[in-house]
Design a protein around this motif. Structure first.
Motif, PDB file in Angstrom:
ATOM      1  N   ALA A  68      38.261  -0.805   8.985  1.00  0.00           N
ATOM      2  CA  ALA A  68      38.096  -0.863   7.706  1.00  0.00           C
ATOM      3  C   ALA A  68      39.807  -0.752   7.135  1.00  0.00           C
ATOM      4  CB  ALA A  68      37.610   0.621   7.449  1.00  0.00           C
ATOM      5  N   GLY A  69      40.388  -1.745   7.518  1.00  0.00           N
ATOM      6  CA  GLY A  69      41.700  -1.917   7.062  1.00  0.00           C
ATOM      7  C   GLY A  69      42.913  -1.142   7.328  1.00  0.00           C
ATOM      8  N   VAL A  70      42.666  -0.245   8.744  1.00  0.00           N
ATOM      9  CA  VAL A  70      43.764   0.357   9.234  1.00  0.00           C
ATOM     10  C   VAL A  70      44.865  -0.627   9.506  1.00  0.00           C
ATOM     11  CG1 VAL A  70      44.653   1.813  11.108  1.00  0.00           C
ATOM     12  CG2 VAL A  70      42.121   1.970  10.312  1.00  0.00           C
ATOM     13  N   ASP A  71      46.317   0.045   9.115  1.00  0.00           N
ATOM     14  CA  ASP A  71      47.516  -0.678   9.388  1.00  0.00           C
ATOM     15  C   ASP A  71      47.362  -0.942  10.953  1.00  0.00           C
ATOM     16  OD1 ASP A  71      50.086  -1.757   9.850  1.00  0.00           O
ATOM     17  OD2 ASP A  71      50.799  -0.531   8.411  1.00  0.00           O
ATOM     18  N   PRO A  72      47.647  -2.052  11.590  1.00  0.00           N
ATOM     19  CA  PRO A  72      47.933  -2.166  13.014  1.00  0.00           C
ATOM     20  C   PRO A  72      49.036  -1.353  13.472  1.00  0.00           C
ATOM     21  CG  PRO A  72      47.445  -4.142  12.210  1.00  0.00           C
ATOM     22  CD  PRO A  72      47.670  -3.436  11.009  1.00  0.00           C
ATOM     23  N   ALA A  73      50.109  -1.376  12.759  1.00  0.00           N
ATOM     24  CA  ALA A  73      51.162  -0.489  13.024  1.00  0.00           C
ATOM     25  C   ALA A  73      51.050   1.138  13.369  1.00  0.00           C
ATOM     26  CB  ALA A  73      52.255  -0.708  11.877  1.00  0.00           C
ATOM     27  N   LEU A  74      49.974   1.429  12.757  1.00  0.00           N
ATOM     28  CA  LEU A  74      49.489   2.836  12.836  1.00  0.00           C
ATOM     29  C   LEU A  74      48.767   3.187  14.129  1.00  0.00           C
ATOM     30  CD1 LEU A  74      48.569   3.666   9.510  1.00  0.00           C
ATOM     31  CD2 LEU A  74      50.793   4.004  10.391  1.00  0.00           C
ATOM     32  N   LEU A  75      48.252   2.031  14.861  1.00  0.00           N
ATOM     33  CA  LEU A  75      47.233   2.211  15.961  1.00  0.00           C
ATOM     34  C   LEU A  75      48.271   2.498  17.326  1.00  0.00           C
ATOM     35  CD1 LEU A  75      44.922  -0.996  15.541  1.00  0.00           C
ATOM     36  CD2 LEU A  75      44.610   1.566  14.960  1.00  0.00           C
ATOM     37  N   PRO A  76      47.676   3.114  18.323  1.00  0.00           N
ATOM     38  CA  PRO A  76      48.535   3.498  19.383  1.00  0.00           C
ATOM     39  C   PRO A  76      48.814   2.528  20.348  1.00  0.00           C
ATOM     40  CG  PRO A  76      46.203   4.022  19.688  1.00  0.00           C
ATOM     41  CD  PRO A  76      46.471   3.768  18.247  1.00  0.00           C
TER      42      PRO A  76
END
Length: 389
Positions: free
Chosen positions: A370-378
Motif C-alpha cells: 500500500a505505498g510504503v516507501d522502500p527506504a523504510l523497509l528493513p
C-alpha cells in the motif's frame, strides 16, 4: 463507471431455475442448455467446448488484455457403485462431501432408460428394529445405501428395473426462498455464482454500459471434481475472477452479507494486484465487503493456473453457511457481489503491461504494501555490510 441496479427478481428467478435442474459433475447437459438459453435472451454470443463448458463473449473497446469471470454449473452428487443383494444400491460420492449430509436425502436415480425417485438411508435406519444401534453407526459412504421407490428386494429386481453400475444420482436441492432474504438449499455452490454472473451481465446490457476490454463469461462443468476452468480460456485472457462460495464458520471472516474477497486458498495466494484492485473498487463504490483466507478450498482459478495459463486470478464469494451440506446464503450478499462484478467489468485492466505475454521490466507492477516507501523497509545485514550503512 457506475454501480448499476441489479435486477434481483431476475437473479432469484434464474437461481431457482438452476437449482431445479439436476447437474452433478458429469451430468450437466441440461443445465448447460438452460444457461445457453439465458445468454441468448440477453443477446450475448457464446460457444461451447466439446464437453459443454460455456464461453460467452462481451466485447469491449479493445480486445486485449481481456478478462474472464467464471462460475461452475456442476454440483455434488453420487453414482451407483454396486447393486446389493437386498435390492438396495451402494453409492460413491461425486465431488467431495460427507455422507453425513447424504443421510435422509431425497434423490433421483437416472438409468439408461428412465429415472426413479429414492432416499439415501443409513444401513441401520429403523429405530424400532435396531434401537440404540442406529446412533452407533459410523459416518461414511460405506454406511449408507439408496432405497429406490420401486419394488426391489434383490439384485435381480434392480437389474429388471434397469439399474446399472455407473448410473448418476442427483440430490434434491430442497430450496426455500424466505421473505427474510435467506435462501436455503443444497447446490448454492455454485449455482448462486452462476446467477450472479448472469444478473451482472443483464445489468450491463440493460444499462448499455461499455466495457473497456473484452470480458468472457465462463460457466464450467467440472469444478467439483477438480478440472474446472482448465480448458475454456482464450489465450489472451490476463485476468480471471472466480465467483464462488465463501464459508461462514468459526475461525472464518466470511459473512452472509456483503462480498467476501478471498486472499488465499489451499492452492496459494491470489494475485496481489487484481485482488487489491477489487478491494479498491468495493471501497470506491461503497459495496460492503470483507476479506478471508480459506484453508480447505480450491476454485476454478486453481485449475486454470495448474493447466499452465499465465494469468492473474482472484476469488469473489458470497458467504455460505454449511457449505457442501444444507447450505444457506442471503440475497444481500448476492446483490453486493453482482454490483462488484458489474463495476469490475467496466474497469480498466489491473496491469496494462499484461497485454503482452512476455516483456521487459518496463510497466511491471510493484507490490510493496500500500505505498510504503522502500527506504523504510528493513535491509538484510550480511558479511561486510555495516548496520548504519
Amino acid at each position: 463507471m457506475i454501480k448499476p441496479t441489479i435486477d434481483m427478481g431476475y437473479l432469484k428467478s434464474v437461481l431457482w431455475e438452476l437449482l431445479c435442474i439436476p447437474s452433478p459433475s458429469g451430468f450437466t447437459d441440461q443445465v448447460v442448455r438452460f444457461v445457453s438459453g439465458e445468454l441468448e435472451k440477453l443477446d450475448i454470443k457464446y460457444e461451447l467446448t466439446r464437453r459443454g463448458a460455456i464461453r460467452a463473449d462481451m466485447p469491449g473497446r479493445q480486445y486485449s488484455p481481456d478478462r474472464a469471470l467464471v462460475s461452475h454449473l456442476d454440483t455434488l452428487g453420487a453414482m451407483v457403485k454396486n447393486l446389493k443383494p437386498n435390492g438396495r444400491v451402494e453409492l460413491v460420492m461425486i465431488g467431495h462431501w460427507s455422507a453425513r449430509f447424504a443421510e435422509g436425502a431425497r434423490v433421483t436415480l437416472f438409468t439408461d432408460e428412465g429415472a426413479y425417485r429414492g432416499t439415501i438411508l443409513p444401513l441401520k435406519a429403523s429405530g424400532h428394529t435396531f434401537n440404540t444401534e442406529i446412533d452407533k453407526l459410523p459416518v461414511g459412504w460405506d454406511y449408507v445405501e439408496l432405497r429406490i421407490d420401486a419394488q426391489s428386494d434383490s439384485r435381480e429386481d434392480l437389474v429388471r428395473l434397469g439399474v446399472n453400475i455407473g448410473d448418476y444420482v442427483a440430490i434434491d436441492p430442497q430450496a426455500e426462498f424466505l421473505d427474510s432474504g435467506y435462501i436455503v438449499s443444497r447446490h448454492l455452490d455454485d449455482k448462486a455464482g452462476a446467477a450472479v454472473m448472469l444478473a451482472a451481465a443483464k445489468a450491463m446490457v440493460d444499462n448499455k454500459l461499455q466495457l473497456p476490454v473484452d470480458c468472457h463469461l465462463l460457466f464450467t462443468i467440472s469444478e467439483e471434481v477438480g478440472s474446472g476452468a482448465s480448458a475454456v480460456l482464450h489465450g489472451d485472457v490476463s485476468e480471471l475472477v472466480s465467483i464462488d462460495n465463501g464459508t461462514t464458520a468459526p475461525g472464518q471472516n466470511s459473512r452472509e452479507t456483503g462480498v467476501t474477497i478471498a486472499m488465499k486458498d489451499q492452492t496459494g495466494p491470489f494475485d496481489y494486484h487484481l485482488t487489491h484492485k477489487l478491494i479498491r473498487l468495493a471501497k470506491e463504490h461503497s459495496i460492503p465487503h470483507q476479506r478471508d483466507v480459506f484453508r480447505y478450498y480450491r476454485c476454478d482459478g486453481a485449475a486454470a493456473v495448474e493447466a499452465g495459463n499465465d494469468i492473474r486470478t482472484a476469488l469473489l464469494t458470497f458467504g455460505i453457511d454449511a457449505s457442501h451440506g444444507y447450505e444457506r446464503i442471503h440475497e444481500d450478499a448476492l446483490e453486493s457481489l453482482a454490483e462488484l462484478v458489474a463495476v469490475y467489468m467496466q474497469s480498466e485492466p489491473a496491469v496494462k503491461r499484461d497485454a503482452e505475454r512476455m516483456g521487459s521490466i518496463e510497466g511491471f507492477p510493484e507490490s510493496q504494501g500500500a505505498g510504503v516507501d522502500p527506504a523504510l523497509l528493513p535491509h538484510p545485514i550480511g558479511p561486510g555490510v555495516s548496520e548504519d550503512r
